[in-house]
Design a protein around this motif. Sequence first.
Motif, PDB file in Angstrom:
ATOM      1  N   UNK A 256      -2.320   7.068  38.618  1.00  0.00           N
ATOM      2  CA  UNK A 256      -2.833   8.073  37.690  1.00  0.00           C
ATOM      3  C   UNK A 256      -2.748   7.570  36.248  1.00  0.00           C
ATOM      4  N   UNK A 257      -1.638   6.941  35.898  1.00  0.00           N
ATOM      5  CA  UNK A 257      -1.483   6.393  34.544  1.00  0.00           C
ATOM      6  C   UNK A 257      -2.535   5.316  34.292  1.00  0.00           C
ATOM      7  N   UNK A 258      -2.785   4.464  35.282  1.00  0.00           N
ATOM      8  CA  UNK A 258      -3.807   3.426  35.137  1.00  0.00           C
ATOM      9  C   UNK A 258      -5.196   4.035  34.940  1.00  0.00           C
ATOM     10  N   UNK A 259      -5.517   5.056  35.720  1.00  0.00           N
ATOM     11  CA  UNK A 259      -6.824   5.722  35.599  1.00  0.00           C
ATOM     12  C   UNK A 259      -6.964   6.375  34.225  1.00  0.00           C
ATOM     13  N   UNK A 260      -5.935   7.097  33.806  1.00  0.00           N
ATOM     14  CA  UNK A 260      -5.990   7.753  32.487  1.00  0.00           C
ATOM     15  C   UNK A 260      -6.132   6.700  31.381  1.00  0.00           C
ATOM     16  N   UNK A 261      -5.384   5.617  31.472  1.00  0.00           N
ATOM     17  CA  UNK A 261      -5.484   4.557  30.473  1.00  0.00           C
ATOM     18  C   UNK A 261      -6.860   3.924  30.443  1.00  0.00           C
ATOM     19  N   UNK A 262      -7.417   3.627  31.613  1.00  0.00           N
ATOM     20  CA  UNK A 262      -8.736   3.012  31.665  1.00  0.00           C
ATOM     21  C   UNK A 262      -9.834   3.923  31.157  1.00  0.00           C
ATOM     22  N   UNK A 263      -9.812   5.168  31.593  1.00  0.00           N
ATOM     23  CA  UNK A 263     -10.840   6.124  31.161  1.00  0.00           C
ATOM     24  C   UNK A 263     -10.737   6.390  29.656  1.00  0.00           C
ATOM     25  N   UNK A 264      -9.508   6.568  29.169  1.00  0.00           N
ATOM     26  CA  UNK A 264      -9.359   6.836  27.732  1.00  0.00           C
ATOM     27  C   UNK A 264      -9.782   5.632  26.898  1.00  0.00           C
ATOM     28  N   UNK A 265      -9.587   4.422  27.416  1.00  0.00           N
ATOM     29  CA  UNK A 265     -10.037   3.228  26.697  1.00  0.00           C
ATOM     30  C   UNK A 265     -11.559   3.189  26.624  1.00  0.00           C
TER      31      UNK A 265
ATOM     32  N   UNK B  99     -13.709   5.715  26.927  1.00  0.00           N
ATOM     33  CA  UNK B  99     -14.177   6.805  26.061  1.00  0.00           C
ATOM     34  C   UNK B  99     -13.935   6.456  24.591  1.00  0.00           C
ATOM     35  N   UNK B 100     -12.790   5.880  24.287  1.00  0.00           N
ATOM     36  CA  UNK B 100     -12.487   5.492  22.911  1.00  0.00           C
ATOM     37  C   UNK B 100     -13.477   4.456  22.399  1.00  0.00           C
ATOM     38  N   UNK B 101     -13.791   3.465  23.233  1.00  0.00           N
ATOM     39  CA  UNK B 101     -14.784   2.457  22.817  1.00  0.00           C
ATOM     40  C   UNK B 101     -16.121   3.105  22.505  1.00  0.00           C
ATOM     41  N   UNK B 102     -16.556   4.005  23.372  1.00  0.00           N
ATOM     42  CA  UNK B 102     -17.837   4.681  23.160  1.00  0.00           C
ATOM     43  C   UNK B 102     -17.819   5.494  21.873  1.00  0.00           C
ATOM     44  N   UNK B 103     -16.773   6.269  21.672  1.00  0.00           N
ATOM     45  CA  UNK B 103     -16.683   7.118  20.475  1.00  0.00           C
ATOM     46  C   UNK B 103     -16.602   6.258  19.221  1.00  0.00           C
ATOM     47  N   UNK B 104     -15.761   5.244  19.233  1.00  0.00           N
ATOM     48  CA  UNK B 104     -15.605   4.405  18.047  1.00  0.00           C
ATOM     49  C   UNK B 104     -16.890   3.636  17.736  1.00  0.00           C
ATOM     50  N   UNK B 105     -17.592   3.171  18.762  1.00  0.00           N
ATOM     51  CA  UNK B 105     -18.868   2.478  18.549  1.00  0.00           C
ATOM     52  C   UNK B 105     -19.895   3.450  17.987  1.00  0.00           C
ATOM     53  N   UNK B 106     -19.912   4.678  18.511  1.00  0.00           N
ATOM     54  CA  UNK B 106     -20.871   5.679  18.028  1.00  0.00           C
ATOM     55  C   UNK B 106     -20.594   6.046  16.579  1.00  0.00           C
ATOM     56  N   UNK B 107     -19.314   6.101  16.190  1.00  0.00           N
ATOM     57  CA  UNK B 107     -18.958   6.471  14.814  1.00  0.00           C
ATOM     58  C   UNK B 107     -19.212   5.357  13.816  1.00  0.00           C
ATOM     59  N   UNK B 108     -19.256   4.104  14.262  1.00  0.00           N
ATOM     60  CA  UNK B 108     -19.401   2.998  13.298  1.00  0.00           C
ATOM     61  C   UNK B 108     -20.845   2.648  13.017  1.00  0.00           C
TER      62      UNK B 108
END
Length: 132
Positions: free
Chosen positions: A112-121, A123-132
């Motif tokens: 579960x920790x691995x899944x949460x870490x992977x998914x949050x990574x 999503x973070x890449x997508x959001x940060x790329x969209x914001x830049x």
Amino acid sequence: MTYATTTGHRGATAAVLLVGGGGLAAATWIGGDHGLALGLVAFYAVATVAAYLWSGRDGDVAAIMRVGGDERQRRLDLDATAYAGLAMGAAAIVGEIVSAARHNGDLGAYGLICVVGGVSYIVSLIVLKWRS
């Protein structure tokens, strides 16, 4: 640095310790280990006071604890957070491999920790790329 500029959000850092430690102590009490719960209350009370006092000092760590500081100090915080995340991710992956070997492939808590870490990574890449 004057007292007014070092106060910042000192209370926020202390509050996180106090609330988190209080929650852990309450859960431990409910779980039936009253001695440990009382020890946790004492530990987190001391840690809260220490964090509050330390965050009022000058220096990089104090500025980071106040959720303040200059660009260099914020970069130090970001880098330290990244290294901590990598260490926790590596520990979760190793834990999942061991857990899967012992429990016939069951994902369990490490999975579960691995899944949460992977998914949050991702999503973070997508959001940060969209914001830049």
